[in-house]
Motif scaffolding. Sequence first.
Motif, PDB file in Angstrom:
ATOM      1  N   ASN A   5       7.247 -24.022  61.878  1.00 21.95           N
ATOM      2  CA  ASN A   5       8.613 -24.354  61.467  1.00 21.95           C
ATOM      3  C   ASN A   5       9.630 -23.883  62.498  1.00 21.95           C
ATOM      4  N   HIS A   6       9.396 -22.687  63.033  1.00 17.13           N
ATOM      5  CA  HIS A   6      10.286 -22.159  64.072  1.00 17.13           C
ATOM      6  C   HIS A   6      10.203 -23.032  65.314  1.00 17.13           C
ATOM      7  N   TYR A   7       8.992 -23.441  65.669  1.00 21.02           N
ATOM      8  CA  TYR A   7       8.831 -24.297  66.851  1.00 21.02           C
ATOM      9  C   TYR A   7       9.575 -25.620  66.669  1.00 21.02           C
ATOM     10  N   LEU A   8       9.441 -26.220  65.498  1.00 22.55           N
ATOM     11  CA  LEU A   8      10.077 -27.512  65.246  1.00 22.55           C
ATOM     12  C   LEU A   8      11.603 -27.413  65.222  1.00 22.55           C
ATOM     13  N   LEU A   9      12.108 -26.240  64.864  1.00 24.68           N
ATOM     14  CA  LEU A   9      13.560 -26.028  64.883  1.00 24.68           C
ATOM     15  C   LEU A   9      14.095 -25.846  66.299  1.00 24.68           C
ATOM     16  N   HIS A  10      13.203 -25.530  67.231  1.00 28.97           N
ATOM     17  CA  HIS A  10      13.611 -25.271  68.616  1.00 28.97           C
ATOM     18  C   HIS A  10      12.812 -26.146  69.585  1.00 28.97           C
ATOM     19  N   LEU A  11      12.709 -27.423  69.255  1.00 27.62           N
ATOM     20  CA  LEU A  11      11.959 -28.359  70.086  1.00 27.62           C
ATOM     21  C   LEU A  11      12.585 -28.515  71.475  1.00 27.62           C
ATOM     22  N   PRO A  12      11.749 -28.712  72.490  1.00 30.66           N
ATOM     23  CA  PRO A  12      12.300 -29.064  73.806  1.00 30.66           C
ATOM     24  C   PRO A  12      13.120 -30.353  73.699  1.00 30.66           C
TER      25      PRO A  12
ATOM     26  N   LEU B 157      11.692 -33.819  73.090  1.00 27.35           N
ATOM     27  CA  LEU B 157      10.973 -34.089  71.850  1.00 27.35           C
ATOM     28  C   LEU B 157      11.882 -34.145  70.617  1.00 27.35           C
ATOM     29  N   VAL B 158      13.144 -33.810  70.799  1.00 31.60           N
ATOM     30  CA  VAL B 158      14.081 -33.806  69.665  1.00 31.60           C
ATOM     31  C   VAL B 158      14.194 -35.214  69.086  1.00 31.60           C
ATOM     32  N   GLY B 159      14.049 -35.304  67.767  1.00 31.64           N
ATOM     33  CA  GLY B 159      14.146 -36.592  67.093  1.00 31.64           C
ATOM     34  C   GLY B 159      12.882 -37.416  67.135  1.00 31.64           C
ATOM     35  N   LYS B 160      11.816 -36.844  67.724  1.00 29.37           N
ATOM     36  CA  LYS B 160      10.560 -37.591  67.864  1.00 29.37           C
ATOM     37  C   LYS B 160       9.385 -36.943  67.124  1.00 29.37           C
ATOM     38  N   VAL B 161       9.641 -35.777  66.515  1.00 31.67           N
ATOM     39  CA  VAL B 161       8.577 -35.031  65.832  1.00 31.67           C
ATOM     40  C   VAL B 161       9.072 -34.604  64.462  1.00 31.67           C
ATOM     41  N   LYS B 162       8.233 -34.758  63.443  1.00 31.62           N
ATOM     42  CA  LYS B 162       8.649 -34.416  62.083  1.00 31.62           C
ATOM     43  C   LYS B 162       7.480 -33.789  61.335  1.00 31.62           C
ATOM     44  N   LEU B 163       7.784 -32.778  60.525  1.00 35.03           N
ATOM     45  CA  LEU B 163       6.764 -32.162  59.670  1.00 35.03           C
ATOM     46  C   LEU B 163       6.467 -33.109  58.517  1.00 35.03           C
TER      47      LEU B 163
ATOM     48  N   SER C 103       4.342 -18.212  74.541  1.00 37.55           N
ATOM     49  CA  SER C 103       4.803 -19.244  75.475  1.00 37.55           C
ATOM     50  C   SER C 103       3.684 -20.200  75.871  1.00 37.55           C
ATOM     51  N   ALA C 104       2.479 -19.684  76.092  1.00 36.22           N
ATOM     52  CA  ALA C 104       1.351 -20.546  76.468  1.00 36.22           C
ATOM     53  C   ALA C 104       0.978 -21.472  75.312  1.00 36.22           C
ATOM     54  N   GLN C 105       1.035 -20.954  74.078  1.00 37.38           N
ATOM     55  CA  GLN C 105       0.731 -21.777  72.912  1.00 37.38           C
ATOM     56  C   GLN C 105       1.766 -22.889  72.757  1.00 37.38           C
ATOM     57  N   LYS C 106       3.033 -22.548  72.932  1.00 34.49           N
ATOM     58  CA  LYS C 106       4.097 -23.546  72.815  1.00 34.49           C
ATOM     59  C   LYS C 106       3.976 -24.610  73.902  1.00 34.49           C
ATOM     60  N   SER C 107       3.583 -24.188  75.092  1.00 29.15           N
ATOM     61  CA  SER C 107       3.394 -25.159  76.180  1.00 29.15           C
ATOM     62  C   SER C 107       2.267 -26.129  75.848  1.00 29.15           C
ATOM     63  N   GLY C 108       1.191 -25.607  75.237  1.00 30.54           N
ATOM     64  CA  GLY C 108       0.072 -26.454  74.846  1.00 30.54           C
ATOM     65  C   GLY C 108       0.454 -27.455  73.775  1.00 30.54           C
ATOM     66  N   ILE C 109       1.235 -26.997  72.799  1.00 28.11           N
ATOM     67  CA  ILE C 109       1.709 -27.887  71.728  1.00 28.11           C
ATOM     68  C   ILE C 109       2.617 -28.963  72.315  1.00 28.11           C
ATOM     69  N   GLU C 110       3.538 -28.544  73.179  1.00 31.70           N
ATOM     70  CA  GLU C 110       4.461 -29.500  73.808  1.00 31.70           C
ATOM     71  C   GLU C 110       3.697 -30.560  74.596  1.00 31.70           C
ATOM     72  N   LYS C 111       2.713 -30.140  75.362  1.00 30.84           N
ATOM     73  CA  LYS C 111       1.921 -31.075  76.167  1.00 30.84           C
ATOM     74  C   LYS C 111       1.238 -32.111  75.283  1.00 30.84           C
ATOM     75  N   ASP C 112       0.654 -31.656  74.172  1.00 34.41           N
ATOM     76  CA  ASP C 112      -0.052 -32.580  73.275  1.00 34.41           C
ATOM     77  C   ASP C 112       0.909 -33.521  72.559  1.00 34.41           C
ATOM     78  N   LEU C 113       2.087 -33.039  72.193  1.00 29.89           N
ATOM     79  CA  LEU C 113       3.084 -33.912  71.568  1.00 29.89           C
ATOM     80  C   LEU C 113       3.515 -35.014  72.541  1.00 29.89           C
ATOM     81  N   ILE C 114       3.671 -34.654  73.789  1.00 28.09           N
ATOM     82  CA  ILE C 114       4.089 -35.631  74.800  1.00 28.09           C
ATOM     83  C   ILE C 114       3.037 -36.715  74.990  1.00 28.09           C
ATOM     84  N   VAL C 115       1.756 -36.323  75.052  1.00 26.41           N
ATOM     85  CA  VAL C 115       0.722 -37.350  75.250  1.00 26.41           C
ATOM     86  C   VAL C 115       0.539 -38.205  73.999  1.00 26.41           C
ATOM     87  N   LEU C 116       0.803 -37.632  72.827  1.00 26.77           N
ATOM     88  CA  LEU C 116       0.750 -38.443  71.615  1.00 26.77           C
ATOM     89  C   LEU C 116       1.823 -39.531  71.645  1.00 26.77           C
TER      90      LEU C 116
END
Length: 202
Positions: free
Chosen positions: A168-175, A178-184, A120-133
């Motif tokens: 891949n699992h994270y991207l399938l379950h994006l907050p 972030l849906v529609g704003k992040v792509k592998l 959960s802490a790792q996912k929160s960190g990834i989410e935070k960085d995606l938002i600032v990007l």
Amino acid sequence: MKTSFDKGQYLKKKFNEYWSLILKDKQDYFSKMTEENFDLLKSALSNINNIITYNTTIKFVDTACKILNISSEEKEQISNTVKSTKPSDNGFDVEYRGSINFVCEVKCNRPINGGDRFGSAQKSGIEKDLIVLLNGKTKSPINIEEIREYYKFMVIYKFDSNTVKAINHYLLHLPKQLVGKVKLYEDGMEICKDLVYVLLIK
């Protein structure tokens, strides 16, 4: 009679296993250590994440310049900027304004407990960085309006196949935000400035 667990022996065994793998020489390294040695080692290891992040960032610069068709002269300039940036500096891991503008955040998260999911802490960190990007970072010289004119990347260091499964699992379950704003990112993919592209780099 059931043998009880011996924490001291367990820690010694694990310590020796790690260092025997690293140094390619099987020894009892644990018995040579003092408390002062352990404290010094702890300080050294605290910088490991910075080392992995730095090496990954340098590799990303090369990849980004290929994706964006940036010249070798500009690539050298970007690499020199990364090399001269202190680990404690604020802003994005890469923020470049030139013939083509791009920013990047580098993550070196290994899935927890040897599994294939981020904690959960790792996912929160990834989410935070995606938002600032997507929206800009207050401590970056790139303001909120300017960030729209930058290509955006998040780089994940690929420790192993579990890292690939985890992202891949994270991207399938994006907050939702972030849906529609992040792509592998996939080789040869056409990219735009409205999305964040996730790259896996080894």
